[in-house]
Design a protein around this motif. Structure first.
Motif: not given
Length: 505
Positions: A150-153, A162-165, A303-310, A396-403
């Protein structure tokens, strides 16, 4: 084969089992995969409590209420193992290590220090060397199935998409461990900022290198996956709606705002909220475990980005909605009437923090001192300020995580595994209910505070604070006007004096 069938008879070793995510992981496995074998939980003595005492404390938690009600014997599967991730060989005795090697099939490594301001050597020993020790244990297992790290996005903090790699490392993890083990601590502290660059804190730096520990040691040898949750918050549905037992992440700031302590925040108003409920994170991790083992092989570390915001809102509408809830349904022991302004200008934030938070805190503490009570408000404000500054790179910065992997797994498995299905987005009504559950869960399970069932006590107290707040503002405005008028009259008098003097000349 279903997810529950996959786990049948498999023994599991979990680090971080007493943590926020670890408790939900254990509970979900026991409740939804009743055929699971034994669950070994790494525990260390803490605050004078032995391993046995900490295991009892874990099992007595309200998070296991459903299991106690429906299948109490399942709790007998949980076995405490004395150890410490920050120590060599995980601090295991020879007999305990052999027990794990002989019996464990699946490892979930979720233990980590999540403090952003940890000293570099401490973060390396816990998050990097600890991961090396876990990887070595996984390689020694007699009947391994899969290792889940278990890492972190945010472990690639210098990337905003950030891609899943796996991305190239910012350093060598072997050198980092050697540095922490042998170098002078004071020297490490001095060189820390330069050593971890371009990361902004030791946590993301260490978690980033930990992914390479897992990959370098396990690729081609044992089935391994890396999961990257984003910002984990209260449970959406399971096992208790709104459940939370710590104030890490945004919850401490949300609670401080609800109690009137936090009056200003430093953030982009259009900041995307990468919040995800803990029960959804655990469901996704378990689904990824099952799917990867049945579909992939050990030649790749997925690698799995578990980041889908509800929560499909940005900061400004979210904070507005949250404030309306704490006004309509206030929390207990509110110190001041809740008002929260947000700004993306540091200088504006700094001034507001001084005048809206620190100066009133000084007066509150003076009042507490005169009443013979313990002063605490200035200390709390100092912690809030430090937390705000530390979180600035992420607010102060937007992040985009592909999931895509997580979404595809959910689509593929949701019909055959309904117990692991979850919603991707919440409607406005669902979000409103979730925020109420978050508030109530944090008050009840984290703060251990009791509330009036009718809510009338809290509402009356908040109404009194509102009246006081309005009166003080009126006094402040009148005082400001008086000072301006006094100043104006003083200047006018001085000009008349000068004019009369020159008239005499």
């Amino acid at each position: 084969m279903s997810v529950a069938q996959f786990f049948e008879g498999k023994n599991i070793f979990i680090t971080g089992g007493t943590g926020f995510m670890g408790k939900i992981l254990i509970e979900k496995l026991l409740r939804s995969c009743p055929g699971t074998g034994k669950i070994y939980v790494l525990l260390r003595s803490k605050r004078g409590r032995s391993v046995e005492e900490r295991l009892k404390q874990l099992l007595d938690g309200e998070v296991f209420d459903k299991i106690r009600e429906n299948n109490p014997d399942a709790l007998d599967k949980i076995i405490g193992i004395g150890g410490n991730v920050a120590e060599l060989n995980l601090g295991l005795s020879d007999s305990d290590r052999q027990l794990l090697v002989d019996n464990v099939n699946i490892i979930y490594h979720s233990a980590a220090s999540v403090r952003f301001d940890d000293f570099l050597d401490e973060s390396i020993l816990m998050n990097i060397r600890g991961t090396r020790e876990i990887a070595q244990l996984a390689l020694d297992l007699k009947n391994p199935t899969i290792l889940v790290h278990v890492s972190t996005a945010y472990c690639n903090g210098d990337r905003y998409e950030v891609d899943e790699k796996l991305y190239p490392p910012h350093g060598d993890w072997r050198d980092a461990i050697l540095l922490a083990e042998t170098c002078d601590k004071e020297l490490i502290h001095i060189m820390s900022e330069k050593y971890i660059y371009p990361h902004v804190n030791t946590y993301t730096f260490a978690k980033g290198l930990a992914e390479h520990v897992i990959t370098d040691m396990c690729k081609g040898k044992i089935q391994t996956i890396i999961t990257r949750p984003s910002i984990v918050i209260n449970a959406l549905d399971e096992p208790i709606a709104g459940w939370n037992d710590n104030l890490n992440g945004p919850m401490s700031l949300m609670l401080a705002a609800a109690k009137g302590l936090l009056r200003t925040s430093l953030t982009k108003l259009d900041l995307k909220l990468n919040y995800i409920p803990v029960d959804l994170v655990i469901k996704a991790i378990i689904l990824a475990t099952y799917d990867n083992y049945t579909e992939s092989n050990c030649n790749e570390v997925e690698v799995y980005n578990i980041t889908q915001p509800v929560i499909n809102l940005t900061h400004l509408p979210f904070s507005t909605l949250a404030r309306s809830i704490v006004i309509d349904l206030p929390v207990p022991n509110v110190l001041w009437y809740p008002r929260l302004s947000s700004t993306s200008c540091y200088y504006n934030y700094y001034l507001q923090a001084i005048f809206y938070q620190m100066l009133p805190a000084i007066f509150f503490d003076i009042f507490l001192k005169l009443m013979g009570k313990k002063t605490m408000v200035v200390k709390i404000q100092r912690k809030l300020y430090i937390s705000t500054v530390i979180l600035t790179p992420f607010t102060m910065q937007n992040f985009t995580f592909k999931n895509d992997k997580m979404i595809n797994i959910l689509k593929k498995l949701r019909e055959t595994n309904p117990d692991f299905d979850f919603r991707i987005k919440l409607s406005h009504e669902e979000l409103y209910k979730f925020l109420i559950d978050m508030k109530n869960g944090t008050v009840k399970y984290t703060m251990k505070e009791s509330m009036d069932p009718t809510g009338q006590t809290e509402k009356k107290h908040l109404q009194r604070l509102k009246i006081i707040d309005i009166i003080l503002k009126i006094i402040l405005v009148c005082l400001s006007c008086w000072l301006l008028l006094f100043k104006f009259n003083t200047i006018e008098w001085s000009l008349n004096q000068v004019y009369n003097h020159f008239q005499k000349l």
